[in-house]
Design a protein around this motif. Structure first.
Motif, PDB file in Angstrom:
ATOM      1  N   THR A  66       0.841  -1.192   0.000  1.00 23.81           N
ATOM      2  CA  THR A  66       0.000   0.000   0.000  1.00 23.81           C
ATOM      3  C   THR A  66       0.873   1.237   0.000  1.00 23.81           C
ATOM      4  OG1 THR A  66      -1.857   1.087   1.104  1.00 23.81           O
ATOM      5  CG2 THR A  66      -0.214   0.092   2.508  1.00 23.81           C
ATOM      6  N   SER A  67       0.390   2.292  -0.622  1.00 22.00           N
ATOM      7  CA  SER A  67       1.144   3.543  -0.630  1.00 22.00           C
ATOM      8  C   SER A  67       0.884   4.293   0.675  1.00 22.00           C
ATOM      9  CB  SER A  67       0.728   4.411  -1.814  1.00 22.00           C
ATOM     10  OG  SER A  67      -0.587   4.897  -1.627  1.00 22.00           O
ATOM     11  N   THR A  68       1.755   5.218   0.976  1.00 20.35           N
ATOM     12  CA  THR A  68       1.582   6.039   2.179  1.00 20.35           C
ATOM     13  C   THR A  68       0.282   6.824   2.094  1.00 20.35           C
ATOM     14  OG1 THR A  68       3.975   6.193   2.426  1.00 20.35           O
ATOM     15  CG2 THR A  68       2.664   7.808   3.616  1.00 20.35           C
ATOM     16  N   ALA A  69      -0.020   7.372   0.931  1.00 21.50           N
ATOM     17  CA  ALA A  69      -1.252   8.152   0.764  1.00 21.50           C
ATOM     18  C   ALA A  69      -2.487   7.294   1.006  1.00 21.50           C
ATOM     19  CB  ALA A  69      -1.300   8.762  -0.634  1.00 21.50           C
ATOM     20  N   THR A  70      -2.486   6.069   0.513  1.00 22.73           N
ATOM     21  CA  THR A  70      -3.621   5.167   0.722  1.00 22.73           C
ATOM     22  C   THR A  70      -3.765   4.817   2.193  1.00 22.73           C
ATOM     23  OG1 THR A  70      -3.371   4.256  -1.502  1.00 22.73           O
ATOM     24  CG2 THR A  70      -4.586   2.922   0.093  1.00 22.73           C
ATOM     25  N   LEU A  71      -2.659   4.575   2.858  1.00 21.71           N
ATOM     26  CA  LEU A  71      -2.690   4.260   4.284  1.00 21.71           C
ATOM     27  C   LEU A  71      -3.254   5.434   5.087  1.00 21.71           C
ATOM     28  CD1 LEU A  71      -2.040   2.306   6.562  1.00 21.71           C
ATOM     29  CD2 LEU A  71       0.291   3.169   6.542  1.00 21.71           C
ATOM     30  N   ILE A  72      -2.837   6.632   4.749  1.00 25.81           N
ATOM     31  CA  ILE A  72      -3.344   7.826   5.441  1.00 25.81           C
ATOM     32  C   ILE A  72      -4.851   7.944   5.246  1.00 25.81           C
ATOM     33  CG2 ILE A  72      -3.317  10.354   5.440  1.00 25.81           C
ATOM     34  CD1 ILE A  72      -0.275  10.108   4.735  1.00 25.81           C
TER      35      ILE A  72
ATOM     36  N   ASN B 214     -10.489   6.858  18.152  1.00 23.17           N
ATOM     37  CA  ASN B 214     -10.656   7.729  16.990  1.00 23.17           C
ATOM     38  C   ASN B 214      -9.564   8.789  16.946  1.00 23.17           C
ATOM     39  OD1 ASN B 214     -13.353   6.927  18.287  1.00 23.17           O
ATOM     40  ND2 ASN B 214     -13.882   7.158  16.139  1.00 23.17           N
ATOM     41  N   MET B 215      -9.318   9.402  18.093  1.00 24.44           N
ATOM     42  CA  MET B 215      -8.306  10.453  18.159  1.00 24.44           C
ATOM     43  C   MET B 215      -6.911   9.907  17.882  1.00 24.44           C
ATOM     44  SD  MET B 215      -9.863  12.667  21.351  1.00 24.44           S
ATOM     45  CE  MET B 215      -8.263  13.238  21.834  1.00 24.44           C
ATOM     46  N   ALA B 216      -6.611   8.720  18.410  1.00 24.91           N
ATOM     47  CA  ALA B 216      -5.286   8.128  18.214  1.00 24.91           C
ATOM     48  C   ALA B 216      -5.051   7.795  16.742  1.00 24.91           C
ATOM     49  CB  ALA B 216      -5.137   6.870  19.067  1.00 24.91           C
ATOM     50  N   ILE B 217      -6.058   7.236  16.089  1.00 28.19           N
ATOM     51  CA  ILE B 217      -5.915   6.889  14.673  1.00 28.19           C
ATOM     52  C   ILE B 217      -5.800   8.149  13.825  1.00 28.19           C
ATOM     53  CG2 ILE B 217      -7.063   5.812  12.696  1.00 28.19           C
ATOM     54  CD1 ILE B 217      -8.284   3.808  14.751  1.00 28.19           C
ATOM     55  N   ALA B 218      -6.603   9.156  14.132  1.00 24.44           N
ATOM     56  CA  ALA B 218      -6.540  10.411  13.382  1.00 24.44           C
ATOM     57  C   ALA B 218      -5.184  11.081  13.565  1.00 24.44           C
ATOM     58  CB  ALA B 218      -7.660  11.350  13.831  1.00 24.44           C
ATOM     59  N   GLU B 219      -4.677  11.065  14.788  1.00 24.35           N
ATOM     60  CA  GLU B 219      -3.363  11.673  15.029  1.00 24.35           C
ATOM     61  C   GLU B 219      -2.261  10.895  14.325  1.00 24.35           C
ATOM     62  OE1 GLU B 219      -0.355  12.941  18.641  1.00 24.35           O
ATOM     63  OE2 GLU B 219      -2.454  12.565  19.115  1.00 24.35           O
ATOM     64  N   ALA B 220      -2.362   9.583  14.302  1.00 23.14           N
ATOM     65  CA  ALA B 220      -1.373   8.769  13.590  1.00 23.14           C
ATOM     66  C   ALA B 220      -1.388   9.095  12.094  1.00 23.14           C
ATOM     67  CB  ALA B 220      -1.648   7.286  13.819  1.00 23.14           C
ATOM     68  N   ALA B 221      -2.573   9.280  11.522  1.00 22.83           N
ATOM     69  CA  ALA B 221      -2.674   9.648  10.107  1.00 22.83           C
ATOM     70  C   ALA B 221      -2.035  11.011   9.870  1.00 22.83           C
ATOM     71  CB  ALA B 221      -4.135   9.658   9.670  1.00 22.83           C
ATOM     72  N   ASP B 222      -2.297  11.959  10.764  1.00 22.27           N
ATOM     73  CA  ASP B 222      -1.703  13.293  10.632  1.00 22.27           C
ATOM     74  C   ASP B 222      -0.186  13.243  10.704  1.00 22.27           C
ATOM     75  OD1 ASP B 222      -4.240  14.382  10.439  1.00 22.27           O
ATOM     76  OD2 ASP B 222      -4.295  15.074  12.525  1.00 22.27           O
ATOM     77  N   ARG B 223       0.331  12.456  11.640  1.00 23.52           N
ATOM     78  CA  ARG B 223       1.789  12.360  11.787  1.00 23.52           C
ATOM     79  C   ARG B 223       2.426  11.666  10.597  1.00 23.52           C
ATOM     80  NH1 ARG B 223       3.411  11.254  18.052  1.00 23.52           N
ATOM     81  NH2 ARG B 223       2.112  12.875  18.960  1.00 23.52           N
ATOM     82  N   LEU B 224       1.766  10.645  10.092  1.00 21.27           N
ATOM     83  CA  LEU B 224       2.290   9.944   8.918  1.00 21.27           C
ATOM     84  C   LEU B 224       2.332  10.888   7.720  1.00 21.27           C
ATOM     85  CD1 LEU B 224       3.307   7.255   7.827  1.00 21.27           C
ATOM     86  CD2 LEU B 224       0.936   6.627   7.388  1.00 21.27           C
TER      87      LEU B 224
END
Length: 78
Positions: free
Chosen positions: A3-9, A27-37
């Protein structure tokens, strides 16, 4: 699976919206992980761009930096 980074985000952002949790921590943890990635990917792109500007002066530095950035951004196998 690759998977690409963009798709994972994007997938992480969908999960952050769809997961049902009472306190919203998941929800907050997953959203923050997406933001950091996403931020990490932006940093990698910026570093790669800056390295290309230095390529004429310091080719080994450029080649190593681009390799590291490409490793960060490329799809990985699970």
């Amino acid at each position: 699976m690759t998977t690409s980074t963009a798709t994972l985000i994007k997938a992480m952002r969908v999960l952050a919206n769809d997961i049902q949790s009472e306190d919203g921590v998941a929800n907050m943890a997953i959203a923050e992980a997406a933001d950091r990635l996403e931020l990490f990917g932006c940093f990698a792109l910026k570093i790669r761009s800056e390295a290309s500007k230095r390529a004429r002066v310091d080719k080994p530095y450029f080649e190593e930096t681009v390799k590291l950035c490409n490793d960060i951004l490329k799809p990985t196998e699970a």
